[in-house]
Design a protein around this motif. Structure first.
Motif, PDB file in Angstrom:
ATOM      1  N   LYS A 123      39.998  24.571  87.102  1.00  0.00           N
ATOM      2  CA  LYS A 123      38.738  24.810  87.813  1.00  0.00           C
ATOM      3  C   LYS A 123      37.924  25.899  87.125  1.00  0.00           C
ATOM      4  O   LYS A 123      38.439  26.702  86.351  1.00  0.00           O
ATOM      5  N   LYS A 124      36.628  25.923  87.437  1.00  0.00           N
ATOM      6  CA  LYS A 124      35.738  26.927  86.882  1.00  0.00           C
ATOM      7  C   LYS A 124      36.059  28.307  87.462  1.00  0.00           C
ATOM      8  O   LYS A 124      36.424  28.430  88.638  1.00  0.00           O
ATOM      9  N   ILE A 125      35.917  29.336  86.657  1.00  0.00           N
ATOM     10  CA  ILE A 125      36.052  30.695  87.167  1.00  0.00           C
ATOM     11  C   ILE A 125      34.931  30.936  88.169  1.00  0.00           C
ATOM     12  O   ILE A 125      33.769  30.640  87.888  1.00  0.00           O
ATOM     13  N   PRO A 126      35.246  31.454  89.355  1.00  0.00           N
ATOM     14  CA  PRO A 126      34.207  31.678  90.372  1.00  0.00           C
ATOM     15  C   PRO A 126      33.050  32.512  89.828  1.00  0.00           C
ATOM     16  O   PRO A 126      33.248  33.486  89.093  1.00  0.00           O
ATOM     17  N   LEU A 127      31.840  32.122  90.211  1.00  0.00           N
ATOM     18  CA  LEU A 127      30.639  32.789  89.720  1.00  0.00           C
ATOM     19  C   LEU A 127      30.602  34.264  90.121  1.00  0.00           C
ATOM     20  O   LEU A 127      30.066  35.104  89.396  1.00  0.00           O
ATOM     21  N   THR A 128      31.190  34.588  91.278  1.00  0.00           N
ATOM     22  CA  THR A 128      31.199  35.995  91.722  1.00  0.00           C
ATOM     23  C   THR A 128      31.956  36.874  90.731  1.00  0.00           C
ATOM     24  O   THR A 128      31.549  38.011  90.463  1.00  0.00           O
ATOM     25  N   ILE A 129      33.040  36.346  90.180  1.00  0.00           N
ATOM     26  CA  ILE A 129      33.829  37.097  89.207  1.00  0.00           C
ATOM     27  C   ILE A 129      33.055  37.247  87.902  1.00  0.00           C
ATOM     28  O   ILE A 129      33.010  38.326  87.305  1.00  0.00           O
ATOM     29  N   VAL A 130      32.423  36.157  87.464  1.00  0.00           N
ATOM     30  CA  VAL A 130      31.642  36.193  86.219  1.00  0.00           C
ATOM     31  C   VAL A 130      30.502  37.201  86.337  1.00  0.00           C
ATOM     32  O   VAL A 130      30.276  38.026  85.443  1.00  0.00           O
ATOM     33  N   ARG A 131      29.799  37.150  87.444  1.00  0.00           N
ATOM     34  CA  ARG A 131      28.653  38.053  87.631  1.00  0.00           C
ATOM     35  C   ARG A 131      29.093  39.512  87.693  1.00  0.00           C
ATOM     36  O   ARG A 131      28.432  40.403  87.149  1.00  0.00           O
ATOM     37  N   SER A 132      30.205  39.771  88.392  1.00  0.00           N
ATOM     38  CA  SER A 132      30.691  41.135  88.496  1.00  0.00           C
ATOM     39  C   SER A 132      31.111  41.679  87.130  1.00  0.00           C
ATOM     40  O   SER A 132      30.811  42.821  86.785  1.00  0.00           O
ATOM     41  N   LEU A 133      31.796  40.845  86.340  1.00  0.00           N
ATOM     42  CA  LEU A 133      32.195  41.259  84.999  1.00  0.00           C
ATOM     43  C   LEU A 133      30.979  41.514  84.114  1.00  0.00           C
ATOM     44  O   LEU A 133      30.931  42.492  83.357  1.00  0.00           O
ATOM     45  N   LEU A 134      29.994  40.625  84.199  1.00  0.00           N
ATOM     46  CA  LEU A 134      28.768  40.773  83.414  1.00  0.00           C
ATOM     47  C   LEU A 134      28.057  42.072  83.773  1.00  0.00           C
ATOM     48  O   LEU A 134      27.582  42.820  82.902  1.00  0.00           O
ATOM     49  N   LYS A 135      27.996  42.365  85.066  1.00  0.00           N
ATOM     50  CA  LYS A 135      27.324  43.577  85.535  1.00  0.00           C
ATOM     51  C   LYS A 135      28.043  44.829  85.048  1.00  0.00           C
ATOM     52  O   LYS A 135      27.408  45.791  84.585  1.00  0.00           O
ATOM     53  N   ARG A 136      29.379  44.832  85.135  1.00  0.00           N
ATOM     54  CA  ARG A 136      30.129  46.017  84.709  1.00  0.00           C
ATOM     55  C   ARG A 136      30.088  46.183  83.197  1.00  0.00           C
ATOM     56  O   ARG A 136      29.971  47.310  82.689  1.00  0.00           O
ATOM     57  N   ALA A 137      30.182  45.077  82.451  1.00  0.00           N
ATOM     58  CA  ALA A 137      30.138  45.165  80.989  1.00  0.00           C
ATOM     59  C   ALA A 137      28.767  45.613  80.497  1.00  0.00           C
ATOM     60  O   ALA A 137      28.643  46.168  79.398  1.00  0.00           O
ATOM     61  N   SER A 138      27.738  45.364  81.303  1.00  0.00           N
ATOM     62  CA  SER A 138      26.374  45.756  80.936  1.00  0.00           C
ATOM     63  C   SER A 138      26.057  47.182  81.343  1.00  0.00           C
ATOM     64  O   SER A 138      24.923  47.637  81.174  1.00  0.00           O
ATOM     65  N   ASN A 139      27.024  47.885  81.889  1.00  0.00           N
ATOM     66  CA  ASN A 139      26.793  49.241  82.364  1.00  0.00           C
ATOM     67  C   ASN A 139      27.836  50.200  81.773  1.00  0.00           C
ATOM     68  O   ASN A 139      28.637  50.797  82.493  1.00  0.00           O
ATOM     69  N   PRO A 140      27.850  50.358  80.446  1.00  0.00           N
ATOM     70  CA  PRO A 140      28.891  51.153  79.796  1.00  0.00           C
ATOM     71  C   PRO A 140      28.883  52.624  80.169  1.00  0.00           C
ATOM     72  O   PRO A 140      29.923  53.291  80.094  1.00  0.00           O
ATOM     73  N   VAL A 141      27.735  53.159  80.579  1.00  0.00           N
ATOM     74  CA  VAL A 141      27.667  54.593  80.899  1.00  0.00           C
ATOM     75  C   VAL A 141      28.452  54.939  82.163  1.00  0.00           C
ATOM     76  O   VAL A 141      28.707  56.105  82.434  1.00  0.00           O
ATOM     77  N   SER A 142      28.833  53.920  82.938  1.00  0.00           N
ATOM     78  CA  SER A 142      29.580  54.176  84.175  1.00  0.00           C
ATOM     79  C   SER A 142      31.086  54.257  83.944  1.00  0.00           C
ATOM     80  O   SER A 142      31.847  54.492  84.877  1.00  0.00           O
ATOM     81  N   MET A 143      31.521  54.045  82.687  1.00  0.00           N
ATOM     82  CA  MET A 143      32.952  54.016  82.384  1.00  0.00           C
ATOM     83  C   MET A 143      33.272  54.860  81.167  1.00  0.00           C
ATOM     84  O   MET A 143      32.386  55.159  80.361  1.00  0.00           O
ATOM     85  N   GLU A 144      34.554  55.200  81.034  1.00  0.00           N
ATOM     86  CA  GLU A 144      35.013  55.790  79.789  1.00  0.00           C
ATOM     87  C   GLU A 144      34.985  54.712  78.709  1.00  0.00           C
ATOM     88  O   GLU A 144      35.045  53.511  78.999  1.00  0.00           O
ATOM     89  N   LYS A 145      34.929  55.159  77.447  1.00  0.00           N
ATOM     90  CA  LYS A 145      34.752  54.204  76.354  1.00  0.00           C
ATOM     91  C   LYS A 145      35.863  53.167  76.300  1.00  0.00           C
ATOM     92  O   LYS A 145      35.606  51.975  76.127  1.00  0.00           O
ATOM     93  N   TRP A 146      37.136  53.595  76.480  1.00  0.00           N
ATOM     94  CA  TRP A 146      38.249  52.648  76.393  1.00  0.00           C
ATOM     95  C   TRP A 146      38.152  51.570  77.463  1.00  0.00           C
ATOM     96  O   TRP A 146      38.441  50.393  77.221  1.00  0.00           O
ATOM     97  N   GLU A 147      37.738  51.990  78.682  1.00  0.00           N
ATOM     98  CA  GLU A 147      37.643  51.019  79.773  1.00  0.00           C
ATOM     99  C   GLU A 147      36.502  50.043  79.531  1.00  0.00           C
ATOM    100  O   GLU A 147      36.618  48.849  79.810  1.00  0.00           O
ATOM    101  N   TRP A 148      35.388  50.566  78.984  1.00  0.00           N
ATOM    102  CA  TRP A 148      34.262  49.664  78.718  1.00  0.00           C
ATOM    103  C   TRP A 148      34.602  48.676  77.610  1.00  0.00           C
ATOM    104  O   TRP A 148      34.268  47.490  77.698  1.00  0.00           O
ATOM    105  N   GLU A 149      35.276  49.142  76.547  1.00  0.00           N
ATOM    106  CA  GLU A 149      35.668  48.240  75.456  1.00  0.00           C
ATOM    107  C   GLU A 149      36.560  47.116  76.001  1.00  0.00           C
ATOM    108  O   GLU A 149      36.412  45.947  75.628  1.00  0.00           O
TER     109      GLU A 149
END
Length: 637
Positions: free
Chosen positions: A467-493
């Motif tokens: 099955k397709k990965i739920p859109l809520t998970i995709v959107r949340s990942l996209l949002k967090r990956a697009s906000n690197p200043v909110s994380m330490e470098k290792w976590e963002w990578e």
């Protein structure tokens, strides 16, 4: 009851393992329990001679405490309010005839008023008087009928009494009187009266024979207890006429787990009233099928189950199989380490085709160990209340279908990951991340276990059922990956590479040649905008490095805004690049040339402020990796 039948069959297929201690890869001891047996932690070991005399006693260390004991239906599920005795090894309140002489208080049956010690002796005598008796069990009965167990344990300095009363807990006053703290108090969670006793027989010239786990004792009790079961009826699991039971095992996930999958002890409220008059009309299950199925489940969970916050994710077959939860590295690290062709994976230019070929080669080792129609079973368990457990997911899939789904998942979720850590050493791997890593990256490494386990459960059908990965998970990942200043470098990578893998899977890229390496022929606006952002990031990072400044680049700072309004935000980023380009001189012109090439690839109508989809992360990651690789090559030259 298909799940119980699957587990019953698993038990039958592994009969040679019954009662034998096995060790997992982590060194944990696991045992496939015989029917009418359970695991119990013992604190005291009592050795009796063949004449029924006390010989010796000692405290059992915690790492040796797990003990296989024979149990009856009532005793297996007993709680603090019930008083059914176990068949042989048991708590002090059942086996000690002098329990009350030393300050204890026997449990009393609410049915016939008998005390726990008398109930225990009556049950043991019944076994010893049967045709299936065993002489070593008779020796234990002979000794315990004397009723002086606690006295013997005190003389052996295993238990401690003061003023003819068992000392409840060790105290500073006792320490001043007796000095060293006795070993028994280090292994007990309660007072001395809660100690659990297991028995051995001493044989002259042959040493001591433990009566737990001994196959002849196991067979003796199983044969005896099978004839004691009263009601015979149709077993819904096997389809045969067998002795039935309405009391099913607990302690499925771990020793203190009281949640049951099957329970019909509520005859007053609305468990089955209104539809049935008796619980056996819902489902009648034989004692043998229930015991074998539940024991197989306990064994599988202990051996290979993955657990988080009480939720168990379990996959099994006739032989070892890859789990849906694991990453590509977890599944095939040993194979990749040994295979010479796997050296190809040590380059950023790894193509999807290279990975696919190696993955199929590794997967072939699992396939060849299974018959063509061998089923693969997947189950997810959790308890809604302390006494009720639910099966949240249950699937049986043919081997070929299962491996096709596993292969599809690891190929469509393929990306390069640099966050791996084993024995405190970082490693890079290619393929799919583990479901737990996806869940944690979706909501952050500090997400609570409930959220993580629910997300893993959501992802299971994506692996097993395609099955397709739920859109809520995709959107949340996209949002967090697009906000690197909110994380330490290792976590963002880590979040970035996992987001790339998930985005790649969600948008169903079917081109075999699609890979982590930069695709300069790609004309998708999202991918191109991502490339531009990567060039700006690397350019500024190089310029800052030259003057010894270590801070986030403007590309990183504006990444979140860039994902929502790329054209407008790019003007700001590009304006801020001018002084850094000047500082880099000729190298700055090189980066500008790349930006010009990317700009020329755009279709004019695509250069808008429309929000970017996850494809821009793929462009960003691949372009940045390509530029970093070229820098490393120049440094090596």
């Amino acid at each position: 009851m298909s799940w119980l039948y699957d587990l019953y069959q698993t038990y039958e297929e592994n009969k040679e393992s019954v009662g034998k201690i096995q060790r997992t890869a982590m060194g944990k001891e696991v045992v496939l329990l015989p029917i009418a047996h359970a695991y119990q932690n013992a604190q005291i070991e009592v050795t009796v001679t063949k004449n029924g005399e006390f010989y010796a006693a000692k405290v059992v260390p915690k790492d040796e405490a797990p003990t296989i004991i024979p149990v009856t239906i009532p005793s297996a599920g007993r709680s603090g309010s019930t008083s059914a005795p176990h068949a042989l090894h048991d708590n002090l309140v059942y086996v000690a005839g002098d329990f009350e002489e030393y300050g204890g208080k026997y449990k009393k049956s609410s049915i016939d008023g008998r005390y726990s010690y008398q109930m225990y002796l009556d049950a043991l005598k019944k076994w010893c008087d049967s045709e299936f008796t065993h002489p070593l069990v008779q020796n234990i009965l002979t000794y315990l009928e004397k009723g002086n167990l606690i006295e013997d344990l005190i003389e052996a300095k295993v238990m401690f009494a003061k003023d003819h009363q068992l000392v409840p807990k060790w105290s500073k006053e006792l320490e001043r009187e007796f000095r060293d703290k006795p070993p028994l108090f280090n292994v007990l969670s309660g007072d001395q009266t809660t100690a659990f006793i297991r028995f051995l027989i001493h044989e002259e010239g042959e040493g001591n024979r433990p009566l737990w786990g001994a196959l002849e004792i196991i067979d003796s009790f199983v044969n005896y207890y099978n004839q004691e079961l009263p009601e015979v009826g149709l077993d819904y699991v096997t389809g045969e006429m067998l002795p039935l039971t309405g009391n099913h095992p607990s302690k499925i996930r771990y020793g203190g787990d009281m949640a049951k999958i099957i329970s019909g002890n509520d005859g007053v409220n609305y468990t089955y009233r209104g539809r049935f008059t008796d619980k056996n009309q819902v489902a009648s299950i034989s004692y043998e099928a229930s015991q074998k199925g539940h024991n197989a489940l306990k064994w599988l969970i202990a051996k290979q189950g993955y657990s988080i916050d009480g939720r168990v994710f379990l996959t099994w077959g006739k032989v070892e199989i890859p789990s849906p939860e694991e990453s590509s590295y977890d599944l095939f690290a040993d194979f990749f380490a040994e295979d010479e062709e796997a050296d190809a994976l040590n380059t950023i230019d790894t193509t999807h085709q290279q990975f696919a070929e190696l993955f199929r080669k590794a997967l072939k080792g699992y396939r060849t160990n299974l018959a063509y129609h061998s089923p693969i079973h997947i189950m997810i368990l959790d308890a809604a209340t302390p006494g009720r457990m639910g099966i949240l997911y249950d699937r049986s899939i043919e081997k070929e279908t299962y491996f096709e789904r596993i292969e599809q998942w690891h190929q469509t979720c393929f990306w390069r990951h640099t966050y791996g850590m084993k024995n405190k050493v970082h490693y890079t791997f290619w393929g799919a991340p583990s479901l737990r890593d996806i869940a944690e990256s979706t909501y952050g490494s500090k997400a609570n276990d409930t959220l993580v386990k629910n997300t893993i459960q959501e992802l299971f059908p994506c692996v097993v059922d395609g099955k397709k990965i739920p859109l809520t998970i995709v959107r949340s990942l996209l949002k967090r990956a697009s906000n690197p200043v909110s994380m330490e470098k290792w976590e963002w990578e880590k979040t970035l590479s996992i987001a790339c893998a998930v985005v790649k899977n969600h948008f169903d890229y079917k081109k075999e040649e699609k890979n982590v390496a930069l695709d300069k022929q790609e004309t998708d606006r999202n991918y191109l905008f991502g490339r531009m952002l990567a060039v700006a990031d690397v350019l500024e990072e190089r310029a800052l490095y030259k003057v010894g400044i270590k801070r986030s680049t403007n590309a990183i700072r504006y990444m979140n805004a860039f994902s929502s309004h790329p054209a407008t935000t790019w003007k700001i980023i590009q304006a801020n690049l001018i002084p850094y380009q000047a500082r880099l001189k000729g190298q700055g012109s090189y980066y500008q040339m790349i930006l010009d090439d990317i700009g020329a690839t755009f279709n004019l109508e695509d250069y808008t402020d429309q929000a970017l989809n996850g494809n821009y992360l793929l462009g960003y990651y691949s372009q940045r990796a390509d530029l970093n690789k070229k820098t490393e090559e120049k440094t090596e030259d």
